[in-house]
Write an enzyme that holds these catalytic residues in place. Structure first.
Site, PDB file in Angstrom:
ATOM      1  N   GLY A  12      14.829   2.328   7.568  1.00  0.00           N
ATOM      2  CA  GLY A  12      13.583   1.725   8.065  1.00  0.00           C
ATOM      3  C   GLY A  12      13.492   1.854   9.572  1.00  0.00           C
ATOM      4  N   ALA A  15       9.756   2.088  12.403  1.00  0.00           N
ATOM      5  CA  ALA A  15       8.914   1.026  12.984  1.00  0.00           C
ATOM      6  C   ALA A  15       9.766  -0.212  13.238  1.00  0.00           C
ATOM      7  CB  ALA A  15       7.784   0.672  12.008  1.00  0.00           C
ATOM      8  N   ARG A  38       8.288   7.836   6.584  1.00  0.00           N
ATOM      9  CA  ARG A  38       7.371   8.522   7.505  1.00  0.00           C
ATOM     10  C   ARG A  38       8.155   9.375   8.505  1.00  0.00           C
ATOM     11  NH1 ARG A  38       4.038   3.447   9.505  1.00  0.00           N
ATOM     12  NH2 ARG A  38       6.117   2.574   9.192  1.00  0.00           N
ATOM     13  N   ASN A  90      18.102  -2.118   7.002  1.00  0.00           N
ATOM     14  CA  ASN A  90      16.940  -2.805   7.571  1.00  0.00           C
ATOM     15  C   ASN A  90      15.652  -2.565   6.783  1.00  0.00           C
ATOM     16  OD1 ASN A  90      15.149  -3.777   9.977  1.00  0.00           O
ATOM     17  ND2 ASN A  90      14.556  -1.633   9.670  1.00  0.00           N
ATOM     18  N   SER A 143      16.564 -12.599   6.380  1.00  0.00           N
ATOM     19  CA  SER A 143      15.394 -13.281   6.947  1.00  0.00           C
ATOM     20  C   SER A 143      15.611 -14.790   6.882  1.00  0.00           C
ATOM     21  CB  SER A 143      14.142 -12.932   6.152  1.00  0.00           C
ATOM     22  OG  SER A 143      13.050 -13.716   6.567  1.00  0.00           O
ATOM     23  N   TYR A 156       9.119 -12.592  -2.186  1.00  0.00           N
ATOM     24  CA  TYR A 156       9.728 -12.081  -0.941  1.00  0.00           C
ATOM     25  C   TYR A 156      10.935 -12.947  -0.572  1.00  0.00           C
ATOM     26  CZ  TYR A 156      10.595 -10.800   3.878  1.00  0.00           C
ATOM     27  OH  TYR A 156      11.218 -10.403   5.042  1.00  0.00           O
ATOM     28  N   PRO A 186      16.412 -12.855  10.848  1.00  0.00           N
ATOM     29  CA  PRO A 186      15.415 -13.162  11.874  1.00  0.00           C
ATOM     30  C   PRO A 186      14.348 -14.134  11.361  1.00  0.00           C
ATOM     31  CG  PRO A 186      15.555 -10.770  11.435  1.00  0.00           C
ATOM     32  CD  PRO A 186      16.238 -11.496  10.309  1.00  0.00           C
ATOM     33  N   THR A 191       5.972  -7.201  14.377  1.00  0.00           N
ATOM     34  CA  THR A 191       6.174  -5.788  14.015  1.00  0.00           C
ATOM     35  C   THR A 191       5.002  -5.381  13.119  1.00  0.00           C
ATOM     36  OG1 THR A 191       7.327  -6.367  11.976  1.00  0.00           O
ATOM     37  CG2 THR A 191       8.707  -6.143  13.928  1.00  0.00           C
ATOM     38  N   GLU A 192       5.192  -4.295  12.373  1.00  0.00           N
ATOM     39  CA  GLU A 192       4.155  -3.894  11.400  1.00  0.00           C
ATOM     40  C   GLU A 192       4.247  -4.722  10.114  1.00  0.00           C
ATOM     41  OE1 GLU A 192       4.445   0.322  10.647  1.00  0.00           O
ATOM     42  OE2 GLU A 192       4.084   0.839  12.747  1.00  0.00           O
TER      43      GLU A 192
HETATM   44  P1  NDP Z   1       8.089  -2.950   9.781  1.00  0.00           P
HETATM   45  O1  NDP Z   1       7.045  -2.907   8.726  1.00  0.00           O
HETATM   46  O2  NDP Z   1       7.674  -2.839  11.200  1.00  0.00           O
HETATM   47  O3  NDP Z   1       9.214  -1.871   9.473  1.00  0.00           O
HETATM   48  C1  NDP Z   1       9.714  -1.694   8.178  1.00  0.00           C
HETATM   49  C2  NDP Z   1      10.508  -0.415   8.109  1.00  0.00           C
HETATM   50  O4  NDP Z   1      11.031  -0.266   6.776  1.00  0.00           O
HETATM   51  C3  NDP Z   1       9.653   0.811   8.384  1.00  0.00           C
HETATM   52  O5  NDP Z   1      10.395   1.683   9.181  1.00  0.00           O
HETATM   53  C4  NDP Z   1       9.417   1.415   7.005  1.00  0.00           C
HETATM   54  O6  NDP Z   1       9.331   2.827   7.138  1.00  0.00           O
HETATM   55  C5  NDP Z   1      10.732   1.044   6.312  1.00  0.00           C
HETATM   56  N1  NDP Z   1      10.623   1.058   4.860  1.00  0.00           N
HETATM   57  C6  NDP Z   1       9.847   0.271   4.072  1.00  0.00           C
HETATM   58  N2  NDP Z   1       9.979   0.627   2.786  1.00  0.00           N
HETATM   59  C7  NDP Z   1      10.857   1.676   2.763  1.00  0.00           C
HETATM   60  C8  NDP Z   1      11.388   2.486   1.737  1.00  0.00           C
HETATM   61  N3  NDP Z   1      11.047   2.300   0.454  1.00  0.00           N
HETATM   62  N4  NDP Z   1      12.272   3.468   2.059  1.00  0.00           N
HETATM   63  C9  NDP Z   1      12.617   3.662   3.344  1.00  0.00           C
HETATM   64  N5  NDP Z   1      12.152   2.932   4.376  1.00  0.00           N
HETATM   65  C10 NDP Z   1      11.276   1.948   4.074  1.00  0.00           C
HETATM   66  O7  NDP Z   1       8.845  -4.342   9.532  1.00  0.00           O
HETATM   67  P2  NDP Z   1      10.058  -5.049  10.290  1.00  0.00           P
HETATM   68  O8  NDP Z   1      10.653  -4.181  11.318  1.00  0.00           O
HETATM   69  O9  NDP Z   1       9.609  -6.395  10.653  1.00  0.00           O
HETATM   70  O10 NDP Z   1      11.045  -5.200   9.051  1.00  0.00           O
HETATM   71  C11 NDP Z   1      12.388  -4.735   9.058  1.00  0.00           C
HETATM   72  C12 NDP Z   1      13.230  -5.674   8.216  1.00  0.00           C
HETATM   73  O11 NDP Z   1      13.245  -6.951   8.848  1.00  0.00           O
HETATM   74  C13 NDP Z   1      12.724  -5.912   6.805  1.00  0.00           C
HETATM   75  O12 NDP Z   1      13.820  -5.929   5.916  1.00  0.00           O
HETATM   76  C14 NDP Z   1      12.057  -7.274   6.881  1.00  0.00           C
HETATM   77  O13 NDP Z   1      12.059  -7.920   5.641  1.00  0.00           O
HETATM   78  C15 NDP Z   1      12.960  -7.958   7.883  1.00  0.00           C
HETATM   79  N6  NDP Z   1      12.415  -9.125   8.571  1.00  0.00           N
HETATM   80  C16 NDP Z   1      11.269  -9.038   9.304  1.00  0.00           C
HETATM   81  C17 NDP Z   1      10.782 -10.167   9.966  1.00  0.00           C
HETATM   82  C18 NDP Z   1       9.525 -10.179  10.741  1.00  0.00           C
HETATM   83  O14 NDP Z   1       9.027 -11.285  11.051  1.00  0.00           O
HETATM   84  N7  NDP Z   1       8.955  -9.041  11.102  1.00  0.00           N
HETATM   85  C19 NDP Z   1      11.530 -11.434   9.907  1.00  0.00           C
HETATM   86  C20 NDP Z   1      12.698 -11.398   9.104  1.00  0.00           C
HETATM   87  C21 NDP Z   1      13.136 -10.274   8.495  1.00  0.00           C
HETATM   88  P3  NDP Z   1       8.397   3.794   6.286  1.00  0.00           P
HETATM   89  O15 NDP Z   1       7.131   3.053   5.965  1.00  0.00           O
HETATM   90  O16 NDP Z   1       8.185   4.953   7.214  1.00  0.00           O
HETATM   91  O17 NDP Z   1       9.217   4.161   5.091  1.00  0.00           O
HETATM   92  C1  8X3 Z   2       9.812 -12.279   7.588  1.00  0.00           C
HETATM   93  C2  8X3 Z   2       9.541 -13.612   8.179  1.00  0.00           C
HETATM   94  O1  8X3 Z   2       8.543 -15.924   7.725  1.00  0.00           O
HETATM   95  O2  8X3 Z   2       7.148 -13.985   7.292  1.00  0.00           O
HETATM   96  O3  8X3 Z   2      10.954 -12.289   6.804  1.00  0.00           O
HETATM   97  O4  8X3 Z   2       8.960 -14.518   5.824  1.00  0.00           O
HETATM   98  S1  8X3 Z   2       8.508 -14.536   7.198  1.00  0.00           S
END
Ligand code: NDP
Ligand code: 8X3
Length: 255
Positions: A12, A15, A38, A90, A143, A156, A186, A191-192
């Protein structure tokens, strides 16, 4: 631990938190394997990182849900990238926020397949090499949703509770092998993530991060860096990082 020349696989990485991990680890001189679906995003990111940090980067287009593809990618790594020192599990996502009785089966499958089975697929093909070399570190991005359940977060949250259980399971099973595991949870990070959750509804996504100061991806990447650079006899098993304005999933100091 010095990361110069160490091989780091980040899933991942196209992004958010994964992208920031790539930047932060490259600044330490690590060699990166960046994996996501991507590939164009990975190519853009690597170009920028290479210009800045002169490190070697391998981009892999792969969906962590596809076990056969994951196996092929890991088994066919070029020799110089084969011995992965650090795995950042991730890749993950949320889809929708619905009451359980109204949930979408497709959304459920996507979250379960990515956040749990995807993490397992990658770990299963990377861990044997680490065990054989008697060294390595896996960082599982969980998370706050792995510690609490909030309204409409049902599936989720369950996937992130599973990540926490898998981190503990890894720690137990890998005890004595020299391989370390960290569960990194976290709170809200801008993020996205929410755009993906709300399928491109930018306004709804933006609102999640308004009225307070959320974490940045880099905040989390820096914590991951701290965890993987402790001396070999020190393992940070579990760590939670939230914005100062966030007390629990729902208690937020919003202005
Ligand atoms: P983003 O959406 O910004 O990034 C997610 C990344 O995961 C992208 O690079 C995407 O790439 C990749 N991804 C998703 N599905 C797949 C797949 N099937 N195969 C390979 N890559 C995949 O989100 P975050 O950076 O926020 O999320 C990263 C991690 O952090 C996640 O596990 C999320 O649950 C966790 N998290 C996020 C929080 C938040 O508040 N943002 C809080 C707590 C945890 P692509 O689409 O190019 O495949
Ligand atoms: C991502 C944070 O609070 O949207 O894991 O579930 S929350």
């Amino acid at each position: 631990m010095d990361l110069k020349g160490k091989i780091i696989l980040i899933t991942g990485a196209s992004a958010g938190i994964g992208e920031a991990c790539a930047e932060v680890f490259a600044e330490e001189g690590a060699m990166l394997i960046l994996l996501a679906r991507r590939k164009n995003k990975l190519d853009e990111l690597s170009k920028i990182i290479k210009e800045k940090n002169k490190v070697e980067i391998l981009n892999i287009e792969c969906d962590v849900r596809n076990r056969k593809d994951v196996e092929k990618c890991i088994k066919e790594l070029p020799d110089k990238f084969k011995n992965i020192d650090i795995l950042i599990n991730n890749a993950g996502l949320a889809r929708g926020m619905n009451k359980i009785q109204e949930g979408s089966f497709d959304d459920w499958d996507e979250m379960l397949d990515t956040n749990i089975k995807g993490l397992l697929n990658v770990s299963r093909f990377v861990l044997p090499g680490m065990v054989e070399r008697k060294s390595g570190h896996v960082v599982n991005i969980g998370s706050l949703a792995g510690r609490e359940v909030y309204p409409n977060g049902n599936v989720y949250c369950s996937t992130k509770h599973a990540v926490k259980a898998l981190s503990k399971g890894m720690i137990i099973d890998l005890n004595g092998t020299g391989v370390k595991v960290t569960n990194l949870d976290p709170g809200l990070v801008e993020t996205e993530f929410s755009e993906v959750r709300f399928r491109g509804d930018t306004e709804k996504a933006k609102k999640i991060y308004q009225g307070y100061t959320p974490l940045t991806s880099r905040d989390i990447a820096e914590v991951a860096l701290f965890c993987v650079t402790r001396p070999q006899h020190v393992m940070i098993q579990d760590i939670m990082v939230t914005p100062t304005d966030q007390a629990t999933a729902l208690i937020l100091n919003k202005k």
